[in-house]
Design an enzyme around this catalytic site. Structure first.
Site, PDB file in Angstrom:
ATOM      1  N   ALA A 187       0.816  -1.224   0.000  1.00  0.00           N
ATOM      2  CA  ALA A 187       0.000   0.000   0.000  1.00  0.00           C
ATOM      3  C   ALA A 187       0.846   1.270   0.000  1.00  0.00           C
ATOM      4  CB  ALA A 187      -0.936   0.013   1.208  1.00  0.00           C
ATOM      5  N   ASP A 258       5.700   2.817  10.364  1.00  0.00           N
ATOM      6  CA  ASP A 258       5.008   2.250   9.202  1.00  0.00           C
ATOM      7  C   ASP A 258       4.200   1.007   9.586  1.00  0.00           C
ATOM      8  OD1 ASP A 258       7.055   0.424   9.603  1.00  0.00           O
ATOM      9  OD2 ASP A 258       7.581   0.254   7.474  1.00  0.00           O
TER      10      ASP A 258
END
Length: 375
Positions: A187, A258
């Site tokens: 993504a 992340d």
């Protein structure tokens, strides 16, 4: 050398938010750089009958000694209208400022006592302190702020919608202490977290997936390697988040990662057999309870077709055989997590038609969306 001090502030007279903000400003000017500011909590008066308080905590980097900090605090209280008299017990006050911790220093003098002797009993101190230092260990009781806060019961404490401004913070992200960028495989969460950290002076935490020896094996033989893979990821994520969030970086304005550790449970539910998942869930729940939660959870949504293109483009051999059905299950797991965790501050951004790595305007659109979010 800068030392880290944790300060508690409170007010129950007049414009309580303004009194707290004035205190933050003066502490910044006269004592040191404000590194973190908690949310405001409205709490009943403690130890006496009085109006409800606004309370908050902040973290400072200072070159002053504990005695110098305390002397400055007393001067600041007077300048902000604090009136002390000979009356016994607690009283209403425009401002109340206390040092909770100064590094791991233990002091007991007439002027200053550290750590604060009653802080661990006060929900109105421990709750806001959890916002900015949940993993800070009490130098006397050898427990984290989060652990101490759990055992304190106080009815009526509520998080206020009003906010405090950090005069030393970065304009765009100063209201966040910890941002987690999440999303499916491919993504772009690592790319976005890295760019935000570079552009806005954030401390970057990246998942260490490349070091996991079970990952390539898992994609070759799911059934055999799913459990050791998920267990190794969980252990590594827990250790990394615990260590990095507890190590304050005086030169960074916020933390951005992340991943969020809850992804461990999302992936485990998809990859593990029922009995394996039950065991895994027990271990996960123990760890998750102790982990600080992000102030903002950003979920990057991409459709499966785009995810597969991204995975192919980045060229990791062991990822090339990932089926679309697996990606669909992971995406559904994330959306279920977001739907069921109502207390999470979530921003979902559809990036299916955006290329924020190659196109700066797309990147600006995402940053603009994040800027719109308030705690």
């Amino acid at each position: 050398m800068l030392q880290t001090a944790y300060i508690s502030i409170g007010s129950n007279v007049g414009d309580r938010r303004a009194h707290l903000q004035n205190a933050v400003q003066k502490l910044s000017t006269e004592i040191g750089r404000v590194l973190k500011v908690s949310a405001i909590y409205e709490t009943p008066s403690w130890g006496f009958e009085g109006s409800e308080f606004y309370n908050a905590c902040l973290c400072l980097g200072t070159e002053l000694s504990p005695a110098e900090v305390m002397t400055k605090i007393l001067e600041i209280e007077v300048s902000l209208g604090r009136v002390r008299n000979d009356k016994n017990g607690y009283q209403d006050r425009t401002i109340d400022i206390d040092i909770i911790f100064y590094e791991n220093v233990i002091i007991d003098t007439e002027l200053v006592k550290l750590p604060h002797p009653l802080a661990h009993e006060r929900k109105f101190v421990m709750q806001p302190l959890c916002d900015i230092a949940p993993s800070k260990i009490h130098p006397t009781y050898k427990k984290t702020v989060s652990q101490l806060n759990e055992v304190i019961v106080l009815d009526g404490i509520e998080k206020s919608e009003e906010k405090l401004h950090n005069p030393n913070g970065k304009k765009d992200f100063s209201r966040f202490n910890y941002i987690a960028i999440e999303g499916n495989i491919g993504a772009g969460k690592t790319s976005l977290a890295t760019k935000i950290a570079e552009d806005f002076n954030g401390k970057l935490i990246l998942e260490r997936f490349a070091d996991n020896p079970f990952l390539p094996k898992f994609y070759e033989d799911n059934g055999r390697y799913a459990f050791p893979l998920e267990m190794s990821f969980l252990a590594d994520r827990y250790q990394q988040i615990s260590d990095d969030l507890s190590q304050l970086d005086l030169f960074k304005d916020f933390i951005v990662s992340d991943y969020d550790i809850f992804k461990s449970l999302i992936f485990a539910k998809v990859t593990l057999q029922n009995e394996e998942y039950k065991l895994y869930r027990k271990l996960f729940d123990i760890m998750y309870k102790e982990i600080p939660k992000p102030d903002l959870y950003v979920y990057l949504y991409q459709n499966t077709e785009r995810l597969l293109r991204n995975i192919k483009k980045r060229g990791r051999d062991y990822e090339q055989k990932i089926p679309s059905e697996y990606l669909d299950k992971i995406n559904n797991g994330y959306l279920e997590f977001i739907r069921t965790h109502k207390d999470l501050n979530v921003k979902i951004i559809d990036v299916s038609d955006l290329d924020f790595v190659a196109n700066h305007n797309d990147y600006k659109k995402i940053v603009s969306e994040i800027h719109k979010v308030y705690l």
